[in-house]
Scaffold this active site. Structure first.
Site, mmCIF file in Angstrom:
data_model
loop_
_atom_site.group_PDB
_atom_site.id
_atom_site.type_symbol
_atom_site.label_atom_id
_atom_site.label_comp_id
_atom_site.label_asym_id
_atom_site.label_seq_id
_atom_site.Cartn_x
_atom_site.Cartn_y
_atom_site.Cartn_z
ATOM 1 N N CYS A 1 0.829 -1.057 0.080
ATOM 2 C CA CYS A 1 0.116 -0.054 -0.264
ATOM 3 C C CYS A 1 0.891 1.356 -0.057
ATOM 4 O O CYS A 1 1.880 1.205 0.497
ATOM 5 C CB CYS A 1 -0.705 0.023 1.251
ATOM 6 N N ARG B 1 5.183 0.121 -5.793
ATOM 7 C CA ARG B 1 5.151 -0.617 -4.636
ATOM 8 C C ARG B 1 4.067 -1.868 -4.670
ATOM 9 O O ARG B 1 3.936 -2.678 -3.940
ATOM 10 C CB ARG B 1 4.535 0.434 -3.316
ATOM 11 N N TRP C 1 -2.884 -2.789 -1.418
ATOM 12 C CA TRP C 1 -2.350 -3.970 -1.861
ATOM 13 C C TRP C 1 -3.202 -4.938 -1.018
ATOM 14 O O TRP C 1 -2.946 -5.013 0.068
ATOM 15 C CB TRP C 1 -0.663 -4.257 -1.742
ATOM 16 N N ASN D 1 -1.860 1.738 5.810
ATOM 17 C CA ASN D 1 -1.076 0.884 5.564
ATOM 18 C C ASN D 1 -0.586 0.081 6.713
ATOM 19 O O ASN D 1 -0.297 0.389 7.700
ATOM 20 C CB ASN D 1 0.593 1.414 5.117
ATOM 21 N N GLY D 2 -0.452 -1.310 6.389
ATOM 22 C CA GLY D 2 -0.313 -2.294 7.628
ATOM 23 C C GLY D 2 -1.588 -3.253 7.853
ATOM 24 O O GLY D 2 -2.499 -3.327 7.090
ATOM 25 N N GLU E 1 20.373 -16.287 -7.203
ATOM 26 C CA GLU E 1 19.909 -14.810 -7.541
ATOM 27 C C GLU E 1 19.193 -14.970 -9.140
ATOM 28 O O GLU E 1 18.367 -14.294 -9.459
ATOM 29 C CB GLU E 1 20.843 -13.854 -7.202
ATOM 30 N N LYS F 1 15.693 -13.943 -10.223
ATOM 31 C CA LYS F 1 15.329 -12.834 -11.006
ATOM 32 C C LYS F 1 14.420 -13.112 -12.416
ATOM 33 O O LYS F 1 13.632 -12.653 -12.821
ATOM 34 C CB LYS F 1 16.459 -12.364 -11.871
ATOM 35 N N GLU G 1 10.618 -14.172 -11.311
ATOM 36 C CA GLU G 1 9.770 -13.331 -10.811
ATOM 37 C C GLU G 1 9.510 -12.408 -11.919
ATOM 38 O O GLU G 1 8.303 -11.761 -11.970
ATOM 39 C CB GLU G 1 10.510 -12.522 -9.637
ATOM 40 N N HIS H 1 22.182 -35.893 -8.065
ATOM 41 C CA HIS H 1 21.462 -36.484 -6.798
ATOM 42 C C HIS H 1 19.877 -36.449 -6.999
ATOM 43 O O HIS H 1 19.122 -36.523 -6.185
ATOM 44 C CB HIS H 1 21.891 -35.854 -5.640
HETATM 45 O O1 M6R Z 1 13.616 -4.706 0.833
HETATM 46 P P1 M6R Z 1 14.126 -6.065 1.255
HETATM 47 O O2 M6R Z 1 15.554 -6.229 0.474
HETATM 48 O O3 M6R Z 1 14.088 -6.671 2.462
HETATM 49 O O4 M6R Z 1 13.342 -7.031 0.341
HETATM 50 C C1 M6R Z 1 13.410 -8.365 0.359
HETATM 51 C C2 M6R Z 1 12.620 -9.000 -0.979
HETATM 52 O O5 M6R Z 1 11.328 -8.906 -0.745
HETATM 53 C C3 M6R Z 1 13.404 -8.700 -2.113
HETATM 54 O O6 M6R Z 1 14.751 -8.838 -2.406
HETATM 55 C C4 M6R Z 1 12.538 -9.377 -3.367
HETATM 56 O O7 M6R Z 1 13.038 -10.718 -3.292
HETATM 57 C C5 M6R Z 1 12.817 -8.889 -4.679
HETATM 58 N N1 M6R Z 1 11.618 -8.548 -5.370
HETATM 59 C C6 M6R Z 1 13.857 -9.769 -5.465
HETATM 60 O O8 M6R Z 1 13.935 -8.972 -6.762
#
Ligand code: M6R
Length: 607
Positions: free
Chosen positions: A2, A27, A74, A98-99, A480, A484, A487, A503
Site C-alpha cells: 500500500c 510498490r 495491496w 498501510n499495515g 539470484e 530474477k 519473478e 542426486h
Molecule cells: O527490501 P528487502 O531487501 O528487505 O526485500 C526483500 C525481498 O522482498 C526482495 O529482495 C525481493 O525478493 C525482490 N523482489 C527480489 O528481486
C-alpha cells in the site's frame, strides 16, 4: 504494497494526491482512492484497478478542495474491490492505512454491537468507526484514543470534516514521511511521492502523532508530550526516482550499478593505505574477537546476498556463519546469544519478516547490524549499527543494484572484520582493495555485452524451464539468477549447486533445456566443468559465464558470456549482471510487466 499520500495547502489537493500516488505505483497495488474535503464535506472517489481507472472515474469532475488523503491498496484483508479500496469513511472522518490491524475482528464486533455499519471487508475500516465512536469534538484526542486500542502495524492518515485545516498522521512499523513546503505540506509513505514538491522532510518514528496544517507540523506522543524533530534533507532528486529515458526502471537500475558501486565504496576504501574503513562502525578489536558466530537474516534477493556474505565472512574473517530466511529465523528459536552478531540485510529496511527477525535477535541478546539502502528506515533505526548501501532509490520490484551493493557491503565488511581479527594478511587486503577500486569499470565492461545477452534471452524465452548451476560463490549467484528470471518472466527457473545435480535433478535435463553455468571460481573450476559436461551429455543447451581469457569454455558450452577477470570474491558482482539482463530481456519478449510483476510488491510490509 500500500501507499499513502496526503496534501494540505492552497492548491487543489486531488492533483497532488493522484500524482503522488503515481510515484508509489512501484510498490504494487490493486486499487486506489482519494478523499478530499470539498465544501466542508468529505468526498471519496475510489475504485479497483490501476490509477488510470481512478483518473477515468474522476474525468473532469475533480474535487476542488485543498486538503485530502489518498491511497493505493495491496489487498490483505478482503479481496481487491471498490468497497475495500481506501479511503474508508465513518461519519465525519476519512482515513487511509498501510499495515494490518491485528485485533480488528474483536473491535468490529464491539462496534457492530453499538450500531456501526460496515461497508468493507477490511481490517482498516474499524479505525474510521472507532474515530467516529470516540469523537467528542476534539480530533486529536479521538485519534489518541483510537491508538490506545488498536494493535498491529500501521501508517495512518486521518481527516475530519470539523477540522478543514488539519490532517493527522501517525505510524507504527510502517514508514511515513512529511514533506515540508511553503504554505503547504505533504504526507507520504515513501519519499518518491513528495520529491517533486520538496526535499525537506520529517521522517516519522513509531508512536509520533503529527498534526499537519498548511503552515506547520506539530508532533507529539500519545500523552501529548511535544516532540521536536530534525528536518531531514533528501539527498537524491526527482530525476533519480524517474526512468531517465530507459524503457523500464529495472533496466535503468541495472545500468546504474557502476555508480551505485562507486557510491557504496566511496569513503570506505583507502587506496593509499590499501585498506577498508567503516567510519560509521564502532567496534574494537576486543569486541570483534568476542563474536563467535554470525547469523545473517534476510528475504528474497537480500537473502541471496546473505549467502554470498556467508562465504565472505567464513573464508576471510574465519567466523562461522548461519544464513536464515527471516520468516523462518523468527520462529525457529535460533541459538543466538550475546556473543553472536545478527546481520540483517534489507534494501527497503521495512520488510516485515526481516524487521521481526531483527527484533527477535535483539530480544535474545544478540548484537545487531543492518545492511540497508534506506536511510532512516525502521530496520536502520532499530539495529545497533548500520552499514548503508548507496544504491539510490530502487523502484523496480526486481532487485538489481541493491543486490550488487549488498554484496559489496558484505565483502567490505568481511575484509574489515578480518583485519580486526587478524585473519587476513596485508597483501591480500591490498589486492582486494585494488580490485574493489576497479569494480565499477569492470561492471561497465560487463554491461557492454547487453546485445549478446539480449539475443540469448530472445532465443530461450519460449522455454518452460531454465536451470542455473554453479559451485561455491557461483552457486550463490545462480540462486539470484533463477529468482530474477522467475519473478519477472514467469519462466520456471531453479538453481542448483552443480555437484548436487546428479542426486536427482539430472533427471529433468532433456535435449534442448537451457542450463546457465557459472564458472568463475578457480579453486573448483575443474569440478564445475565436469558437471557442465554431465549436462552436455544429456544434450541440454549450455550457456556459460566465465572470465575473459578462458576460451576453453567454448569447447564445452553452446554460448559463452565473458566478464572481466577479477578476484574470485568480486566475481559475483560481475557474473550477476548477465543474469539480470537475461531475465529482463526474456521478460520483455514474453510481454511481461517488467517493473511490476504479477502478485509481487516492492516492499513487503506484511508477514
Ligand atoms: O527490501 P528487502 O531487501 O528487505 O526485500 C526483500 C525481498 O522482498 C526482495 O529482495 C525481493 O525478493 C525482490 N523482489 C527480489 O528481486
Amino acid at each position: 504494497m500500500c501507499g499513502i499520500v496526503g496534501y494540505i495547502g492552497m492548491h487543489r489537493a486531488a492533483d497532488y494526491l493522484v500524482n503522488g500516488l503515481s510515484k508509489l505505483e512501484y510498490r504494487g497495488y490493486d486499487s486506489a482512492g482519494i478523499a478530499v474535503l470539498e465544501n466542508n464535506k468529505i468526498r471519496v472517489e475510489k475504485c479497483v484497478g490501476r490509477l488510470d481507472a481512478l483518473r477515468t472515474k474522476l474525468g473532469n469532475n475533480i474535487p476542488e478542495g485543498n486538503i485530502g488523503i489518498g491511497h493505493t491498496r495491496w489487498a490483505t484483508h478482503g479481496r481487491p474491490s471498490d468497497l475495500n479500496a481506501h479511503p474508508h469513511v465513518a461519519g465525519k472522518f476519512a482515513i487511509v492505512h498501510n499495515g494490518i490491524i491485528e485485533n480488528y475482528l474483536k473491535l468490529k464486533e464491539e462496534l457492530l454491537a453499538k450500531g456501526h455499519e460496515f461497508t468493507s471487508e477490511t481490517d482498516t475500516e474499524v479505525v474510521a468507526h472507532l474515530l467516529e465512536d470516540y469523537y467528542e469534538g476534539d480530533f486529536e484526542e479521538a485519534v489518541k484514543k483510537v491508538l490506545r486500542v488498536i494493535r498491529g502495524s500501521y501508517a495512518l492518515a486521518f481527516m475530519c470534516e470539523d477540522q478543514p485545516d488539519m490532517i493527522i498522521c501517525t505510524k507504527k512499523d510502517n514508514p511515513l514521511v512529511i514533506g515540508l513546503g511553503d504554505g503547504e505540506n505533504f504526507i507520504a509513505s515513501d519519499i518518491p511521492a513528495i520529491i517533486n514538491e520538496t526535499r525537506r522532510t520529517f521522517i516519522m518514528s513509531d508512536g509520533e502523532i503529527a498534526t499537519v496544517t498548511p503552515d506547520g507540523v506539530w508532533i507529539q506522543d500519545i500523552n501529548g508530550v511535544p516532540i521536536s524533530k530534525k528536518v531531514f534533507i533528501v539527498s537524491w532528486n526527482a530525476e533519480a526516482a524517474e526512468k531517465s529515458g530507459y524503457d523500464h526502471f529495472m533496466l535503468k537500475e541495472i545500468n546504474e550499478q557502476p555508480k551505485a558501486i562507486r557510491d557504496t565504496v566511496s569513503g570506505r576504501i583507502n587506496l593509499e593505505e590499501k585498506n577498508i574503513a567503516f567510519p560509521e562502525l564502532c567496534w574494537t578489536e576486543d569486541e570483534m574477537k568476542e563474536i563467535n558466530k554470525i547469523f545473517i537474516v534476510a528475504c528474497g534477493t537480500a537473502y541471496h546476498a546473505g549467502i554470498v556474505g556467508k562465504y565472505y565472512l567464513e573464508q576471510l574473517a574465519r567466523i562461522p556463519v548461519e544464513v536464515d530466511i527471516a520468516s523462518e529465523f523468527r520462529y525457529r528459536s535460533p541459538l543466538v546469544d550475546g556473543n553472536s552478531l545478527t546481520i540483517v540485510i534489507s534494501q527497503s529496511g521495512e520488510t516485515s519478516d526481516t524487521l521481526a527477525a531483527l527484533r527477535e535477535a535483539k530480544r535474545l541478546g544478540a548484537r545487531t547490524l543492518a545492511v540497508t539502502n534506506v536511510v532512516g528506515s525502521s530496520i536502520a533505526r532499530e539495529a545497533d549499527q548500520v552499514v548503508y548501501t548507496y544504491a539510490g532509490p530502487e523502484i523496480a520490484v526486481a532487485s538489481t543494484k541493491a543486490y550488487t551493493t549488498q554484496l559489496l557491503a558484505m565483502l567490505m565488511l568481511s575484509i574489515y572484520v578480518a583485519r580486526l581479527r587478524n585473519t587476513l594478511d596485508k597483501r591480500t587486503i591490498a589486492g582486494l582493495v585494488t580490485a574493489l577500486a576497479n569494480l565499477p569499470n569492470a561492471v561497465e565492461q560487463t554491461l557492454k555485452h547487453t546485445e549478446t545477452i539480449k539475443g540469448l534471452a530472445e532465443k530461450y524465452s519460449p522455454c518452460n524451464d531454465v536451470f542455473f548451476l554453479g559451485r561455491s560463490l557461483d552457486y550463490a549467484v545462480a540462486l539470484e539468477g533463477a529468482l530474477k528470471l522467475k519473478e519477472i518472466s514467469y519462466i520456471h527457473a531453479e538453481a542448483y549447486a552443480a555437484g548436487e545435480l546428479k542426486h536427482g535433478t539430472l533427471a529433468l535435463l532433456v535435449p534442448g533445456v537451457p542450463v546457465i553455468v557459472l564458472a568463475t571460481q578457480e579453486d573448483i573450476y575443474d569440478k564445475t566443468i565436469s558437471n557442465l559436461q554431465e549436462v552436455k551429455a544429456r544434450e541440454a543447451e549450455v550457456l556459460a559465464i566465465g572470465f575473459e581469457g578462458d576460451s576453453s569454455l567454448e569447447n564445452y558450452a553452446d554460448h559463452v558470456v565473458y566478464i572481466p577477470k577479477t578476484d574470485k570474491y568480486l566475481a559475483p558482482m560481475l557474473s550477476v549482471v548477465p543474469l539480470q539482463l537475461f531475465a529482463y530481456h526474456a521478460a520483455l519478449v514474453r510481454g511481461c510487466d517488467v517493473d511490476k510483476p504479477r502478485n509481487l510488491a516492492k516492499s513487503v510490509t506484511v508477514e
